[in-house]
Write a protein that holds these residues in place. Sequence first.
Motif, PDB file in Angstrom:
ATOM      1  N   THR A 255       7.302   0.051   2.769  1.00 28.46           N
ATOM      2  CA  THR A 255       6.731   0.165   1.428  1.00 28.46           C
ATOM      3  C   THR A 255       7.748   0.533   0.351  1.00 28.46           C
ATOM      4  O   THR A 255       7.823  -0.117  -0.695  1.00 28.46           O
ATOM      5  CB  THR A 255       5.596   1.209   1.438  1.00 28.46           C
ATOM      6  OG1 THR A 255       4.708   0.925   2.527  1.00 28.46           O
ATOM      7  CG2 THR A 255       4.825   1.168   0.141  1.00 28.46           C
ATOM      8  N   GLY A 256       8.518   1.588   0.589  1.00 28.08           N
ATOM      9  CA  GLY A 256       9.502   2.006  -0.404  1.00 28.08           C
ATOM     10  C   GLY A 256      10.513   0.925  -0.706  1.00 28.08           C
ATOM     11  O   GLY A 256      10.930   0.739  -1.871  1.00 28.08           O
TER      12      GLY A 256
ATOM     13  N   LYS B 256       2.333  -0.406  -9.724  1.00 33.79           N
ATOM     14  CA  LYS B 256       1.551   0.819  -9.967  1.00 33.79           C
ATOM     15  C   LYS B 256       0.653   1.079  -8.767  1.00 33.79           C
ATOM     16  O   LYS B 256       0.295   0.162  -8.020  1.00 33.79           O
ATOM     17  CB  LYS B 256       0.711   0.676 -11.229  1.00 33.79           C
ATOM     18  CG  LYS B 256      -0.330  -0.449 -11.137  1.00 33.79           C
ATOM     19  CD  LYS B 256      -1.226  -0.492 -12.357  1.00 33.79           C
ATOM     20  CE  LYS B 256      -2.285  -1.598 -12.217  1.00 33.79           C
ATOM     21  NZ  LYS B 256      -3.242  -1.605 -13.341  1.00 33.79           N
ATOM     22  N   THR B 257       0.288   2.336  -8.585  1.00 32.05           N
ATOM     23  CA  THR B 257      -0.552   2.733  -7.461  1.00 32.05           C
ATOM     24  C   THR B 257      -1.936   3.123  -7.957  1.00 32.05           C
ATOM     25  O   THR B 257      -2.066   3.924  -8.888  1.00 32.05           O
ATOM     26  CB  THR B 257       0.067   3.924  -6.700  1.00 32.05           C
ATOM     27  OG1 THR B 257       1.401   3.598  -6.333  1.00 32.05           O
ATOM     28  CG2 THR B 257      -0.743   4.242  -5.448  1.00 32.05           C
TER      29      THR B 257
ATOM     30  N   ILE C 217       8.821  -1.733  -2.936  1.00 35.71           N
ATOM     31  CA  ILE C 217       8.744  -1.278  -4.329  1.00 35.71           C
ATOM     32  C   ILE C 217      10.100  -1.433  -5.009  1.00 35.71           C
ATOM     33  O   ILE C 217      10.195  -1.949  -6.128  1.00 35.71           O
ATOM     34  CB  ILE C 217       8.277   0.187  -4.390  1.00 35.71           C
ATOM     35  CG1 ILE C 217       6.847   0.310  -3.829  1.00 35.71           C
ATOM     36  CG2 ILE C 217       8.341   0.727  -5.811  1.00 35.71           C
ATOM     37  CD1 ILE C 217       6.411   1.735  -3.575  1.00 35.71           C
TER      38      ILE C 217
ATOM     39  N   GLY D  92      -4.733   3.799  -3.048  1.00 32.43           N
ATOM     40  CA  GLY D  92      -3.442   3.528  -2.424  1.00 32.43           C
ATOM     41  C   GLY D  92      -2.936   2.112  -2.599  1.00 32.43           C
ATOM     42  O   GLY D  92      -1.765   1.825  -2.317  1.00 32.43           O
TER      43      GLY D  92
ATOM     44  N   MET E  75      -1.359  -1.107  -4.278  1.00 37.10           N
ATOM     45  CA  MET E  75      -0.326  -1.235  -5.302  1.00 37.10           C
ATOM     46  C   MET E  75      -0.327  -2.639  -5.897  1.00 37.10           C
ATOM     47  O   MET E  75      -0.356  -3.633  -5.160  1.00 37.10           O
ATOM     48  CB  MET E  75       1.045  -0.890  -4.716  1.00 37.10           C
ATOM     49  CG  MET E  75       1.119   0.528  -4.176  1.00 37.10           C
ATOM     50  SD  MET E  75       2.804   1.069  -3.823  1.00 37.10           S
ATOM     51  CE  MET E  75       3.448   1.254  -5.496  1.00 37.10           C
TER      52      MET E  75
ATOM     53  N   HIS F 252       0.849  -1.190   0.000  1.00 39.86           N
ATOM     54  CA  HIS F 252       0.000   0.000   0.000  1.00 39.86           C
ATOM     55  C   HIS F 252       0.884   1.240   0.000  1.00 39.86           C
ATOM     56  O   HIS F 252       1.917   1.281   0.671  1.00 39.86           O
ATOM     57  CB  HIS F 252      -0.901   0.006   1.246  1.00 39.86           C
ATOM     58  CG  HIS F 252      -2.078   0.924   1.121  1.00 39.86           C
ATOM     59  ND1 HIS F 252      -3.313   0.483   0.698  1.00 39.86           N
ATOM     60  CD2 HIS F 252      -2.215   2.253   1.349  1.00 39.86           C
ATOM     61  CE1 HIS F 252      -4.161   1.502   0.673  1.00 39.86           C
ATOM     62  NE2 HIS F 252      -3.514   2.594   1.072  1.00 39.86           N
ATOM     63  N   ALA F 253       0.472   2.252  -0.734  1.00 39.86           N
ATOM     64  CA  ALA F 253       1.286   3.461  -0.885  1.00 39.86           C
ATOM     65  C   ALA F 253       1.208   4.355   0.357  1.00 39.86           C
ATOM     66  O   ALA F 253       0.737   5.492   0.309  1.00 39.86           O
ATOM     67  CB  ALA F 253       0.850   4.241  -2.120  1.00 39.86           C
ATOM     68  N   GLU F 254       1.662   3.818   1.462  1.00 40.48           N
ATOM     69  CA  GLU F 254       1.798   4.577   2.714  1.00 40.48           C
ATOM     70  C   GLU F 254       3.268   4.496   3.119  1.00 40.48           C
ATOM     71  O   GLU F 254       3.780   3.417   3.360  1.00 40.48           O
ATOM     72  CB  GLU F 254       0.892   3.999   3.803  1.00 40.48           C
ATOM     73  CG  GLU F 254       1.078   4.626   5.175  1.00 40.48           C
ATOM     74  CD  GLU F 254       0.950   6.138   5.137  1.00 40.48           C
ATOM     75  OE1 GLU F 254       1.980   6.824   5.320  1.00 40.48           O
ATOM     76  OE2 GLU F 254      -0.178   6.629   4.900  1.00 40.48           O
ATOM     77  N   PHE F 255       3.925   5.663   3.194  1.00 35.09           N
ATOM     78  CA  PHE F 255       5.377   5.665   3.326  1.00 35.09           C
ATOM     79  C   PHE F 255       5.878   6.156   4.683  1.00 35.09           C
ATOM     80  O   PHE F 255       7.074   6.343   4.871  1.00 35.09           O
ATOM     81  CB  PHE F 255       5.992   6.498   2.193  1.00 35.09           C
ATOM     82  CG  PHE F 255       5.678   5.941   0.832  1.00 35.09           C
ATOM     83  CD1 PHE F 255       6.445   4.930   0.284  1.00 35.09           C
ATOM     84  CD2 PHE F 255       4.584   6.395   0.115  1.00 35.09           C
ATOM     85  CE1 PHE F 255       6.155   4.394  -0.962  1.00 35.09           C
ATOM     86  CE2 PHE F 255       4.272   5.872  -1.133  1.00 35.09           C
ATOM     87  CZ  PHE F 255       5.056   4.867  -1.676  1.00 35.09           C
TER      88      PHE F 255
END
Length: 404
Positions: free
Chosen positions: A84-85, A99-100, A88, A104, A106, A56-59
């Motif tokens: 998360t980073g 892709k996001t 990825i 949120g 991915m 999930h795009a939570e950083f």
Amino acid sequence: MKTYDVIIVGGGAAGFFAAINIAERNQNLSIAIIERGKEGLQKVKVSGGGRCNVTHAEFMPSELVQNYPRGEKELLGPFHQFMTGDTIAWFEDHGVELKTEEDGRMFPISDSSQTIIDCFLEQVKNHQIEVFYKHNLLQIASENGQWILQTNQDDFLCDKMMLTTGSNTKIWKLLQQLGHTISEPVPSLFTFDIKDDRIATIPGVVVKNVDVKVLNSDLSSEGPLLITHVGMSAPAILKLSAFGALELAKRNYQFDIEINFVKHSFEDCLNQLKALKQEWSKKTVSKFTHFDLPKRLWQNLVLASNISKDLRWADINKSQLETLAGQLTKAIFKVTGKSTFKEEFVTAGGVDLTEINFKTFESKRHKNLYFAGEILNIDAITGGFNFQNAWTGAYIAAKSISES
């Protein structure tokens, strides 16, 4: 007896991810994966509707941990090591671009979980990691600082063992025999079974954003709501089921919920209805939807407010307006049971978190015994968070195994 430096029990996401990371860090170690199924990565295959919701795009670690009803405190440190980073970047380094989506979540740009599976299988082959399918683990024993594993097909010996078997009650029982404490498993992600005339005829209807709370409790959530053939689902309900897993199990899944479909207070909603009564006086109440609600839901809530389908706004009385405001902001529904996702089943329960060193994901009770994923008493809401827990635990454990 087959002998390896490292054996990972569980051929799922965490198991394959850990094995690959161990091999990449220390090429001198012999590694094997033991999997009870005829093929591995089956949960990866069906996740996200077959697309695999990788993360999930939570950083921010402090924000990410808030999606874990169990494990929030324990995962904060690990997420500072790998989150998360890093996920990825890892997949991109191994040929899988993510892709996001708007919410949120991915996914691989291929929109296919097979992309993730192929990546793992290719890396396992490249690093000569042996995978034994159709091997059910029957016994675990420790002898002279090594682990002895008995399966239905063979016996194995290793220096370090990692368990990534998910919510497997048989494995939990073996761990209890080794002195580990297991928190009793209960369903964590489930939909609500509801029989109610207001929703019985409109399965498939989605309300973009609602507030939901369980009456006589502190449980509440918000988000999209999906009306199904058996009741209600979507994030608003699933979040409530995850954070309320233990409480709702105690209630035997019999409880009442209150839904605010319009996210306005009763008073504000009533005032808006009074304004509509003036502005739309000659129009039929049920014919035109308001508050950005789906038309079929609006019509059913109007009928539930004792307003006939042909009644005009001008003819609504005070009592009917108040009833409609109540249906919109404080609608009570009786939940009579639950329905779970068979393929993507998630439970609350597992190895007690106080018995794990979260700097290494090693057991505090047994040296050279590691865990990752849902075998621990960690679970999350939907959206890629359970996979992120698996990647993080597997990576940190792999780092510790390869360096020690």
